[in-house]
Design a protein around this motif. Sequence first.
Motif, PDB file in Angstrom:
ATOM      1  N   ASP A 207       0.857  -1.182   0.000  1.00  0.00           N
ATOM      2  CA  ASP A 207       0.000   0.000   0.000  1.00  0.00           C
ATOM      3  C   ASP A 207       0.899   1.240   0.000  1.00  0.00           C
ATOM      4  N   PRO A 208       0.640   2.189  -0.884  1.00  0.00           N
ATOM      5  CA  PRO A 208       1.525   3.364  -0.959  1.00  0.00           C
ATOM      6  C   PRO A 208       1.490   4.221   0.298  1.00  0.00           C
ATOM      7  N   ASN A 209       0.479   4.028   1.136  1.00  0.00           N
ATOM      8  CA  ASN A 209       0.350   4.829   2.356  1.00  0.00           C
ATOM      9  C   ASN A 209       0.689   4.022   3.604  1.00  0.00           C
ATOM     10  N   ALA A 210       1.506   2.967   3.399  1.00  0.00           N
ATOM     11  CA  ALA A 210       1.952   2.140   4.521  1.00  0.00           C
ATOM     12  C   ALA A 210       3.462   2.201   4.610  1.00  0.00           C
ATOM     13  N   GLY A 211       3.968   2.045   5.818  1.00  0.00           N
ATOM     14  CA  GLY A 211       5.398   1.997   6.042  1.00  0.00           C
ATOM     15  C   GLY A 211       5.816   0.628   6.532  1.00  0.00           C
ATOM     16  N   GLY A 212       7.091   0.280   6.346  1.00  0.00           N
ATOM     17  CA  GLY A 212       7.614  -0.991   6.829  1.00  0.00           C
ATOM     18  C   GLY A 212       7.167  -2.186   6.020  1.00  0.00           C
ATOM     19  N   CYS A 221      -0.196   1.165   8.446  1.00  0.00           N
ATOM     20  CA  CYS A 221      -0.603   2.438   7.855  1.00  0.00           C
ATOM     21  C   CYS A 221       0.209   3.588   8.452  1.00  0.00           C
ATOM     22  N   ASN A 222       0.595   4.507   7.591  1.00  0.00           N
ATOM     23  CA  ASN A 222       1.321   5.691   8.039  1.00  0.00           C
ATOM     24  C   ASN A 222       0.413   6.604   8.860  1.00  0.00           C
ATOM     25  N   ALA A 230      -2.649  -4.436   5.064  1.00  0.00           N
ATOM     26  CA  ALA A 230      -2.975  -5.612   4.255  1.00  0.00           C
ATOM     27  C   ALA A 230      -4.256  -5.423   3.455  1.00  0.00           C
ATOM     28  N   THR A 231      -5.190  -4.641   3.984  1.00  0.00           N
ATOM     29  CA  THR A 231      -6.471  -4.462   3.287  1.00  0.00           C
ATOM     30  C   THR A 231      -6.605  -3.088   2.650  1.00  0.00           C
ATOM     31  N   GLY A 232      -5.759  -2.133   3.057  1.00  0.00           N
ATOM     32  CA  GLY A 232      -5.791  -0.802   2.460  1.00  0.00           C
ATOM     33  C   GLY A 232      -5.789   0.298   3.496  1.00  0.00           C
ATOM     34  N   CYS A 233      -4.955   1.294   3.274  1.00  0.00           N
ATOM     35  CA  CYS A 233      -4.878   2.448   4.175  1.00  0.00           C
ATOM     36  C   CYS A 233      -5.649   3.611   3.550  1.00  0.00           C
ATOM     37  N   THR A 234      -6.537   4.212   4.340  1.00  0.00           N
ATOM     38  CA  THR A 234      -7.416   5.287   3.862  1.00  0.00           C
ATOM     39  C   THR A 234      -7.074   6.584   4.584  1.00  0.00           C
ATOM     40  N   ALA A 235      -7.044   7.676   3.837  1.00  0.00           N
ATOM     41  CA  ALA A 235      -6.727   8.978   4.436  1.00  0.00           C
ATOM     42  C   ALA A 235      -7.786   9.371   5.450  1.00  0.00           C
ATOM     43  N   THR A 238     -11.941  14.646   6.566  1.00  0.00           N
ATOM     44  CA  THR A 238     -11.933  16.023   7.084  1.00  0.00           C
ATOM     45  C   THR A 238     -12.449  16.048   8.512  1.00  0.00           C
ATOM     46  N   GLY A 239     -11.743  16.803   9.357  1.00  0.00           N
ATOM     47  CA  GLY A 239     -12.148  16.925  10.765  1.00  0.00           C
ATOM     48  C   GLY A 239     -11.538  15.866  11.649  1.00  0.00           C
ATOM     49  N   THR A 240     -10.667  15.043  11.093  1.00  0.00           N
ATOM     50  CA  THR A 240     -10.013  14.002  11.889  1.00  0.00           C
ATOM     51  C   THR A 240      -8.530  13.965  11.550  1.00  0.00           C
ATOM     52  N   TYR A 241      -7.755  13.250  12.384  1.00  0.00           N
ATOM     53  CA  TYR A 241      -6.320  13.112  12.171  1.00  0.00           C
ATOM     54  C   TYR A 241      -5.846  11.842  12.862  1.00  0.00           C
ATOM     55  N   LYS A 242      -4.648  11.382  12.503  1.00  0.00           N
ATOM     56  CA  LYS A 242      -3.953  10.283  13.197  1.00  0.00           C
ATOM     57  C   LYS A 242      -2.467  10.614  13.175  1.00  0.00           C
ATOM     58  N   ASP A 243      -1.898  10.920  14.348  1.00  0.00           N
ATOM     59  CA  ASP A 243      -0.554  11.477  14.389  1.00  0.00           C
ATOM     60  C   ASP A 243       0.536  10.433  14.603  1.00  0.00           C
ATOM     61  N   SER A 244       0.216   9.127  14.474  1.00  0.00           N
ATOM     62  CA  SER A 244       1.237   8.096  14.642  1.00  0.00           C
ATOM     63  C   SER A 244       1.035   6.993  13.610  1.00  0.00           C
ATOM     64  N   ASP A 245       2.145   6.288  13.313  1.00  0.00           N
ATOM     65  CA  ASP A 245       2.063   5.155  12.403  1.00  0.00           C
ATOM     66  C   ASP A 245       1.384   3.978  13.091  1.00  0.00           C
ATOM     67  N   GLY A 246       0.726   3.157  12.306  1.00  0.00           N
ATOM     68  CA  GLY A 246       0.099   1.962  12.853  1.00  0.00           C
ATOM     69  C   GLY A 246      -1.270   1.732  12.254  1.00  0.00           C
ATOM     70  N   ASP A 247      -1.694   0.479  12.251  1.00  0.00           N
ATOM     71  CA  ASP A 247      -3.033   0.155  11.771  1.00  0.00           C
ATOM     72  C   ASP A 247      -4.052   0.548  12.833  1.00  0.00           C
ATOM     73  N   SER A 248      -5.183   1.033  12.397  1.00  0.00           N
ATOM     74  CA  SER A 248      -6.234   1.427  13.340  1.00  0.00           C
ATOM     75  C   SER A 248      -7.566   1.403  12.624  1.00  0.00           C
ATOM     76  N   SER A 249      -8.614   1.371  13.419  1.00  0.00           N
ATOM     77  CA  SER A 249      -9.964   1.314  12.849  1.00  0.00           C
ATOM     78  C   SER A 249     -10.491   2.692  12.482  1.00  0.00           C
ATOM     79  N   GLY A 250      -9.819   3.747  12.901  1.00  0.00           N
ATOM     80  CA  GLY A 250     -10.309   5.081  12.575  1.00  0.00           C
ATOM     81  C   GLY A 250      -9.339   6.159  13.003  1.00  0.00           C
ATOM     82  N   CYS A 251      -9.711   7.400  12.752  1.00  0.00           N
ATOM     83  CA  CYS A 251      -8.893   8.556  13.118  1.00  0.00           C
ATOM     84  C   CYS A 251      -9.552   9.292  14.280  1.00  0.00           C
TER      85      CYS A 251
END
Length: 337
Positions: A207-212, A221-222, A230-235, A238-251
């Motif tokens: 995935d172009p938006n994944a690291g490692g 996910c970055n 493995a399934t896809g990283c989504t930006a 608007t109105g949300t953020y994620k300031d650390s690398d890692g897979d997560s269910s949301g921002c």
Amino acid sequence: SCSECPAGTFIPTDFLEPDEHDSADDCQICLVGTYAPATGTGTCTACVAGTFLADDGTTLSQHDSADDCTPCAAGTFSDAPAASTCAACPIGTYGEEEAQTSCDPCEAGTYADATAQSACTPCPLGTSTSDIGRSTVCPVCDAGSYTDTLGSITCTPCDPFSVGCGDDSKGECDAGYTYDDGDSGCAVCPPDTYKPVVGDGACTTCDPNAGGCGDAVPGSCNAGYYGTAATGCTACPTGTYKDSDGDSSGCLACPDNTVQCELASPGMCDIGYENGEADSVVPDCSACAPGKSKSEASNDLLACAVCDGGQYQDLPAQESCSECPAGTFIPTDFLEP
């Protein structure tokens, strides 16, 4: 004149006495392995090598033609004329055709562990031999090698990047490797691809938006993106953020009173708001108190400034202070809001 002995019989040429020629009974039936196709024969003809004639001189009709010489069956042979029987091909040899005068040794990759074989047996899967004329079952492949083909002459070394290779199986490529038909081996996944499981399948594009990501792992996910690599990283929307690398269910929701909060950044305190949290990358923005203002967005700590002399601000969260009306003043040494 003298009468000729019938076909299939003879009177030996060294019988010279009259009483050895005075009766039809003196005509002897040819012996085993011989025949006489014509009358008046003094000697019988030997069946050629590769054939046999088993009758021992009791049946005339079995000695009066070359056709009475029977070709040796496949898997047998006679190597000399006048044979009364054919011999079985020894172990380690075979006779593919009839009327053979010798047997052929089993070729490399085959064996014959019994006599009278018309063909040698190919080495079973997981075994091989380079021997000529092998008379026992082919030996199994050494550890670290295999053959998945019948009749193998040699076993093939296992690919160093395979799993489960041995005996009759080449195994499968380990995680992080894919099977390359061109090189007939396991090749490491190319850059920016990965394969997390054992098998000969293709590597998956990272995935172009994944690291490692690489080799056997999809990475994670970055910052600024959620989901799984493995399934896809989504930006982050608007109105949300994620300031650390890692897979997560949301921002995370953007902090209140911030601007430029997007993707990996929690943003900055808006104009008229100051950051009161010194030890966090996430600002805690509160309104500038009356008597103060802040003209630029930033996360500077306690960035609201007291109005200058001759200025005032009676509202919170303001960008600037207002000037006192004509005829009034605020002393320049008044420094409290």
